[in-house]
Each structure stands twice: as C-alpha cells, then as structure tokens.
Design a protein around this motif. Structure first.
Motif, PDB file in Angstrom:
ATOM      1  N   GLY A 116      63.846  32.872  18.409  1.00 62.62           N
ATOM      2  CA  GLY A 116      64.929  31.922  18.668  1.00 62.62           C
ATOM      3  C   GLY A 116      64.564  30.939  19.758  1.00 62.62           C
ATOM      4  O   GLY A 116      64.869  29.740  19.664  1.00 62.62           O
ATOM      5  N   VAL A 117      63.881  31.426  20.794  1.00 60.04           N
ATOM      6  CA  VAL A 117      63.410  30.542  21.871  1.00 60.04           C
ATOM      7  C   VAL A 117      62.409  29.530  21.323  1.00 60.04           C
ATOM      8  O   VAL A 117      62.459  28.336  21.658  1.00 60.04           O
ATOM      9  CB  VAL A 117      62.773  31.378  23.006  1.00 60.04           C
ATOM     10  CG1 VAL A 117      62.166  30.467  24.071  1.00 60.04           C
ATOM     11  CG2 VAL A 117      63.810  32.309  23.631  1.00 60.04           C
ATOM     12  N   LEU A 120      63.988  26.562  19.484  1.00 58.12           N
ATOM     13  CA  LEU A 120      64.910  25.681  20.209  1.00 58.12           C
ATOM     14  C   LEU A 120      64.597  24.203  20.003  1.00 58.12           C
ATOM     15  O   LEU A 120      65.494  23.362  19.966  1.00 58.12           O
ATOM     16  CB  LEU A 120      64.881  26.015  21.713  1.00 58.12           C
ATOM     17  CG  LEU A 120      65.657  27.266  22.140  1.00 58.12           C
ATOM     18  CD1 LEU A 120      65.410  27.575  23.602  1.00 58.12           C
ATOM     19  CD2 LEU A 120      67.150  27.096  21.861  1.00 58.12           C
ATOM     20  N   ASP A 121      63.302  23.869  19.866  1.00 56.21           N
ATOM     21  CA  ASP A 121      62.937  22.461  19.654  1.00 56.21           C
ATOM     22  C   ASP A 121      62.801  22.129  18.170  1.00 56.21           C
ATOM     23  O   ASP A 121      62.374  21.034  17.810  1.00 56.21           O
ATOM     24  CB  ASP A 121      61.629  22.132  20.388  1.00 56.21           C
ATOM     25  CG  ASP A 121      60.453  22.967  19.900  1.00 56.21           C
ATOM     26  OD1 ASP A 121      60.663  23.870  19.063  1.00 56.21           O
ATOM     27  OD2 ASP A 121      59.315  22.726  20.367  1.00 56.21           O
ATOM     28  N   PRO A 267      67.666  22.117  12.423  1.00 48.85           N
ATOM     29  CA  PRO A 267      68.618  22.792  13.318  1.00 48.85           C
ATOM     30  C   PRO A 267      69.352  23.951  12.647  1.00 48.85           C
ATOM     31  O   PRO A 267      69.764  24.898  13.312  1.00 48.85           O
ATOM     32  CB  PRO A 267      69.588  21.675  13.723  1.00 48.85           C
ATOM     33  CG  PRO A 267      69.406  20.597  12.697  1.00 48.85           C
ATOM     34  CD  PRO A 267      67.983  20.690  12.262  1.00 48.85           C
ATOM     35  N   LEU A 270      68.043  27.610  13.235  1.00 46.51           N
ATOM     36  CA  LEU A 270      68.432  28.285  14.475  1.00 46.51           C
ATOM     37  C   LEU A 270      69.922  28.583  14.512  1.00 46.51           C
ATOM     38  O   LEU A 270      70.339  29.711  14.829  1.00 46.51           O
ATOM     39  CB  LEU A 270      68.055  27.430  15.692  1.00 46.51           C
ATOM     40  CG  LEU A 270      68.387  28.021  17.069  1.00 46.51           C
ATOM     41  CD1 LEU A 270      67.619  29.325  17.300  1.00 46.51           C
ATOM     42  CD2 LEU A 270      68.068  27.024  18.181  1.00 46.51           C
ATOM     43  N   THR A 271      70.753  27.603  14.175  1.00 48.93           N
ATOM     44  CA  THR A 271      72.200  27.758  14.337  1.00 48.93           C
ATOM     45  C   THR A 271      72.854  28.554  13.212  1.00 48.93           C
ATOM     46  O   THR A 271      73.991  29.012  13.366  1.00 48.93           O
ATOM     47  CB  THR A 271      72.876  26.377  14.429  1.00 48.93           C
ATOM     48  OG1 THR A 271      72.594  25.632  13.231  1.00 48.93           O
ATOM     49  CG2 THR A 271      72.368  25.605  15.630  1.00 48.93           C
ATOM     50  N   TRP A 274      68.921  32.026  11.868  1.00 46.58           N
ATOM     51  CA  TRP A 274      68.461  32.888  12.955  1.00 46.58           C
ATOM     52  C   TRP A 274      69.617  33.696  13.540  1.00 46.58           C
ATOM     53  O   TRP A 274      69.461  34.881  13.851  1.00 46.58           O
ATOM     54  CB  TRP A 274      67.788  32.061  14.052  1.00 46.58           C
ATOM     55  CG  TRP A 274      67.329  32.888  15.217  1.00 46.58           C
ATOM     56  CD1 TRP A 274      66.154  33.584  15.332  1.00 46.58           C
ATOM     57  CD2 TRP A 274      68.057  33.143  16.427  1.00 46.58           C
ATOM     58  NE1 TRP A 274      66.105  34.253  16.535  1.00 46.58           N
ATOM     59  CE2 TRP A 274      67.255  33.995  17.227  1.00 46.58           C
ATOM     60  CE3 TRP A 274      69.294  32.734  16.908  1.00 46.58           C
ATOM     61  CZ2 TRP A 274      67.667  34.435  18.481  1.00 46.58           C
ATOM     62  CZ3 TRP A 274      69.712  33.178  18.151  1.00 46.58           C
ATOM     63  CH2 TRP A 274      68.896  34.012  18.929  1.00 46.58           C
TER      64      TRP A 274
END
Length: 323
Positions: A116-117, A120-121, A267, A270-271, A274
C-alpha cells in the motif's frame, strides 16, 4: 469475439489441470530430494499454488499489459481469502493448529501494508519491485531455517499424510513436474491473449479483467487443493495454501512483473482493490489467530462473512463492466 472467449475458457481449464499436476509433481520431487515435509508445505505447495498467477502476470508484463498483472495478483488474493477460505470454512469449520502458519500471517499483513505504501504514488518502479523480490528471498531463507529448527508441527504431519496417500516414483514426479510446467506456460499465454482481447473489445481496463475473470480462474487450483485437503481433514493445509499463495502473489508475482516493466497502477488500485484485500487479510488473521493459546476454528459464520465480502466485491466489479 468467440475465439478470445474460447481461448479464456480453454486457458482456464488447462491452467487448473496443469497447476494440479505441477504441484503434485513438485511436492513428490521435493520429497525425493530430501526436503522436509514442513518445508514442502510452506514453500513448494503453498507457493506452488501461485504458479498460475506468476505465469499469467509475467506473460502479461512481457506483452505490455502490467495492469492485467497487478489485477491478477491482488484479485487472486481477494479470491483466495473470500472464495477459497470462505467457501471451505462454510462447508466445515477449519481448526488451526499450526504455529508456523500463525507466524506467517502477521508477515502477510506487513507485506500487504508495504504494498500500500508503494502504491501511494500510483506506480511500482523497477527498484521497488526488486526490493519486494528481495524481501521474498529473505522470507524463503528464514522459512528454510525455520523448517530445520522446527521439530514438530501440525502442517508437517498433514503434508506427510498427503504425500503418503499419493505415492509417486521419482520418474513420475519429474515427468509430471515438467509436463505441468509446460502446459502451465502454454495455457497462461492462451489466457492472457484472450483476456486482453476481451478487455479491448468491451472497452474495459485490463486491470478489471485481471481482478475478476483471470483472478478467479488462477485461484481455482487453490480451491481444488483446499477442498481436497478438507475431505482429508487437513485443515492446516487449507490455511497454509491460502497464506503461502497470498504471500507469493503480493511479493513474487507483483515483483517479477514490476521488474520486467514498471507498473502504472491507477488510484482505484489503492483506494478500492488494496483496501478490500487488506480488510479481508486482517479478518482472516482475526478469525484464525489463537489469542489465548488454544487451537482456533474459523467457523461457518466467519467463512460466510469472507465469502459474502468476495461476492459483494466481485458483483461490484462486474457491474462496472456491464454499466
């Protein structure tokens, strides 16, 4: 359109068959080579069930479809916990005895947070992919050392019983390992080609196809081996398959694809994906962990919760394609 659909169906059927033969052959070959039953259970069988995800994701990355690669890895993790573990626990409560598996689950949670880290980008660079491959290498090294130090474990006993119930000669073990691997590669190529064509025809992203059709398909070997283990009352092997496979998907599958070509993850990865994967991983740990030192069972209610989350997530993803 008919040809790509047939390619996906044929690819999935051959993928499930070849993965089963590859795992059986690899496990028997490992025993002939003198590996301990615990190490076979932790690495060969647990990670071997991720062979379809690895092949599909590597081929997708080589063909310039990294979205399909990451979708396959994360979608398979969601399917492993929700579909495989949830369905099996719904059929019969799963007793968790193995201390080795209980030690692996927090590791899985940590590497899930790490991904997840990295996301982030919205990008998985080659150096980040190489880093998670190094983490996988470190984990495998520790697993080998642990298997040598561990004298007894429930997983070790179950793997021994499973191998004893399906004896295989050295020649047969090598033959099925090689045959399974060759067919695995060929069926993966067929599946990737069909999936990319279908995504293009329907105008949906390769990520969505990877998270749904391909992810469920590449999780079928885990489902088949888990149901088989359940029939033999080898409960720790069921959880071991899921935890080992998800570890390899998170580190090995994404790592290999990212080293081949940097992965541009939108995005939503991740949102949405993940977060679902992380929540389901956390629930699995809560349900399976023995907080008071006694053997813990994943009961039918908890299995139903995991399965319901998987169905809800898959339904939402399918609705995006239909809309």
């Amino acid at each position: 359109m008919l040809l790509p659909v047939l390619a996906v169906i044929a690819g999935l059927v051959l993928l499930v068959w070849s993965a089963d033969k590859f795992i059986d052959g690899a496990a028997a070959t490992s025993r002939w080579l003198g590996l301990s039953p615990l190490l076979i259970g932790m690495l060969v069988i647990g990670f071997g069930t991720s062979a379809p995800e690895m092949m599909v994701s590597v081929l997708a990355a080589l063909q310039g479809s990294p979205g399909l690669a990451v979708g396959n890895a994360y979608g398979s993790n969601i399917a492993n916990i929700g579909l495989v573990l949830g369905l099996v626990a719904l059929l019969a409560p799963l007793a968790v005895h193995s201390s080795v598996i209980r030690k692996e689950m927090p590791v899985l949670m940590m590497v899930t947070v790490l991904t997840g880290v990295i996301l982030l980008d919205g990008f998985v660079a080659r150096w980040e992919a190489a880093m998670i491959l190094l983490i996988l290498g470190g984990f495998m090294t520790l697993s080998i050392l642990q298997s040598r130090a561990q004298k007894d474990d429930a997983l070790m006993d179950e793997v021994s019983d499973s191998l004893d119930s399906q004896p295989m000669s050295r020649g047969a073990a090598l033959g099925w390992t090689l045959t399974g691997l060759v067919v695995l590669i060929g069926s993966s190529r067929l599946l990737v080609w069909g999936a990319v064509d279908i995504a293009t025809a329907f105008g949906v992203s390769e990520l969505v196809i990877g998270l749904t059709v391909v992810a469920i398909g590449t999780s079928l070997p885990e489902l088949a081996s888990s149901v088989s283990a359940l029939r033999r009352k080898e409960h720790d092997m069921v959880l071991g398959n899921v935890v080992g496979s998800n570890l390899f998907n998170t580190l090995g599958v994404v790592g290999l694809a990212g080293v081949i070509t940097p992965i541009e993850a939108g995005p939503d990865v991740l949102t949405r994906d993940w977060i679902v994967m992380t929540v389901m991983t956390l629930l699995m740990i809560i349900f399976a962990f023995s907080w008071r030192g006694r053997p813990r069972k994943i009961n039918r209610l908890e299995g139903g919760i995991l399965l319901a989350l998987f169905v809800a997530y898959t339904t939402y993803m399918v609705s995006m394609v239909i809309a």
